[in-house]
Design a protein around this motif. Sequence first.
Motif, PDB file in Angstrom:
ATOM      1  N   TRP A 240       0.840  -1.196   0.000  1.00 56.07           N
ATOM      2  CA  TRP A 240       0.000   0.000   0.000  1.00 56.07           C
ATOM      3  C   TRP A 240       0.876   1.249   0.000  1.00 56.07           C
TER       4      TRP A 240
ATOM      5  N   ILE B  98      -4.762   5.811   1.243  1.00 55.89           N
ATOM      6  CA  ILE B  98      -3.825   4.810   0.741  1.00 55.89           C
ATOM      7  C   ILE B  98      -4.323   4.269  -0.593  1.00 55.89           C
ATOM      8  N   GLU B  99      -3.420   3.667  -1.340  1.00 57.68           N
ATOM      9  CA  GLU B  99      -3.800   3.033  -2.590  1.00 57.68           C
ATOM     10  C   GLU B  99      -2.899   1.823  -2.843  1.00 57.68           C
ATOM     11  N   GLN B 100      -3.411   0.890  -3.630  1.00 59.31           N
ATOM     12  CA  GLN B 100      -2.610  -0.242  -4.085  1.00 59.31           C
ATOM     13  C   GLN B 100      -2.721  -0.344  -5.593  1.00 59.31           C
TER      14      GLN B 100
END
Length: 811
Positions: free
Chosen positions: A270, A305-307
């Motif tokens: 993440w 957050i990001e993935q």
Amino acid sequence: MIPQTCLHVFKTTRIINVYKSWLLLVLALTTVLSGTLQADNMILNSSFEEGPENAPAQWQPSTWAGSALFHTSSEKQEGQRSVMIVSRTGADAGWKTVVPVEPQTVYRLTGWIKTDQIVPGSSRGALLNVHELYGVETKPLTGTQDWTQVQVLFNSNNRRKVTINCLFGGWGQATGKAWYDNIRLERVSDDQQQNTVVLDITKTAHPISPLMYGQLIEHVGRGVYGGMWAEMLEDRKFYFPISDEFEGWINKGENYADDAFYTELAGSPWRVVGPKGRISMTQEAFVGTQAPQIVAEGADSPTGIEQGELAIIQGKTYLGHIFLAGERGAAPIQVSLIWGNDKSQRQTLVINKLRNNYVEYPLEFTAGQTTDNARLEIVALGKGTVRIGCVSLMPSDNVNGWRKEVIALMKELNATTYKWPGGNFVSGYNWQDGIGPRDNRPPRANPAWKGIEDNDVGLHEYLELCQMLEAEPTLAVNAGSGDAQSAAQLVEYVNGSAKTPMGKLRSNNGHAKPYGVKYFYIGNEMWGTHQVGYVPLAQYVKKHNDIVKSMRSVDSSIKVIAVGRAGDWSQKMFEACSGNMDYITDNFYATSSENLVEHIKQPPAAVRRITNSHRRLGGENRIPLIIDEWGYWYGKHKYGQLGIQYHFQDALGLVAGLHEMYRNSDVIEIVHYAQAVNALGAIKTSKTEAVLDVPGLVLKLYRNEFGSIPIRIENSTPSLDISAALSEDKKYLTISVVNTAEQAQKLTLDIPDISIKGQVNQYTLKAASLQDINEPGKNPKIEVVGQSLSILPKTLEIPPLSVTLYKCQIN
């Protein structure tokens, strides 16, 4: 100064001596060549007549293990003497000679052997073999036998010289005495090379167990997660802390692919979205020990957050959920699936209300574009703190959590049994981590391999997969860090009634009826120090017995499988634990070899080694053998850890390995190819595609088409590995041929007392090159090509370097 007369005499004498030496040499060569031509024997001093005592000319003693004595002896089959080898304590040794040969030529190796009290142990016994060519060996002699002639035919392939061994022991150590004499190597003329096999259907062997077509599922690399399981997100339960500096993916070097999807996690996958310093990890977790906490500062500064590196397909729907908790002011929360940099290249879901406790919110997206670089973004637009418990995202066409395209191929494979959860993994695995609601199962570090274990795939998922695939489950219990109590509780959980403590827990977890699991492995490779919880054998046999007694006290009907290893380990396990085992295991992996014949011969040679050893275990009280892992293991890890790419050349070795298992169907009961997907896998996957790799093509073909009642074949064919079998109802005859030569071969069939009726189906495993591969998402370069023949030819044309299977309806 030397007088002229003396000098003249010296020169004359020297000339005479040189002349005599040349004359003797010519006479010797003439004698040798004459003998060679007369006898067609390419081995010099084949009866050990020449040379001093205990040092016959052209031959050298070699000891590979143990201790042996080498002598010449007046015991002989012909002439005046032979050679002998003696070992009281055990040896793997031999007399050897190097012989020039012509490439791609068929030879016959023969000789005479006499034995006195040969005890082979884990070895073969007394035999002849060709050192450089796997599997080229005569029938071994053991015990006490008078002079016996042995022979083997072989093709030299690309060799220009070979080493002939008068072998004592062989791949293990033997004791006793053996004599060898009249060793001959003769070229087989073209008119003698006709490959003819007699298929007498009245000479059948023990039926092939259906469970010989099993596979192993282990939690390693991309075998389960990123392979079989449909979850798209890594570390969805936040085992790793999230950092402002992204360090989630690293490339491990030449053993790993460049694609980030197939590298290993070094930390959280993440990434932080928005200003630094606003993401921390809190112990107020939904699952596990921690959760990311966002400090939101308003809509002008989205934080979260990001993935990335997610693969999506245009028009396809993706379903999931997210658990959130936090202050009301931190809302709204936006969850977006993003497939480009433009604001229009995303779909966003808005969550407007938060609670202090964790609440599940559903997710659903439809991809607007096909890409391997999509990302899931979670940001807070309000002011306050918000915690993310766990997140999930799967394609909507998943099958009970499994990837649809992988399940389709697994159904094609039609494997009869799956061993789970390992492999090395099981020695550190707590089965209770894998029960209950999936989102509540704790994330752990993988106890044996790299990465983390989310425990999304546990007992229920595995057993329901077996039911879906109509395969027999074979469960492995933890005999490493586990104990007798946990093993007994596992048996009660899967087989006990809902009135038992563990059966009640199973029922509460959604499965009231017992699963009725029959087969249980007690540990994995417990002979190896690489296992979690390894203990020396003297301690392990006690642990094994304790575990089995506890398990059987819960369910006496179960079949337990002991960890074996050819040699002392299996022998001592049998001696100490025979009353607490129904089967015993062994396994092997073949490696790559630049010599093609060696590459192909490794699997059958390993099967012979294991089965020969097993036949000596327990005598008449021998228990069935299970090969719990087998296959090739070499090359770069292209599909995650252990995710090697197979080549067409591997197909020849795998089929030859199956042939050897069929020949030993009287001792082999269950076989698990290792493994099912990606990690040494029969199936290989990308993020969205799947394909049958070479092992998958082979196992599918032979599981679905080859017969189950082997026919004994006595004929020796140097370049062809042949197996034949009848179908269970005896209505079909199947013939399988592996051609290991670079030339086409003719095979003449002699099939008495039957006639072929109806069409004949021919299946050929085809590729343009030995190095051809199958890759997911690309047209396969290796495939099984089927065709119908009006009749079965009496003489078959076998293509070079090929696998061919014939299936004929018979009267």
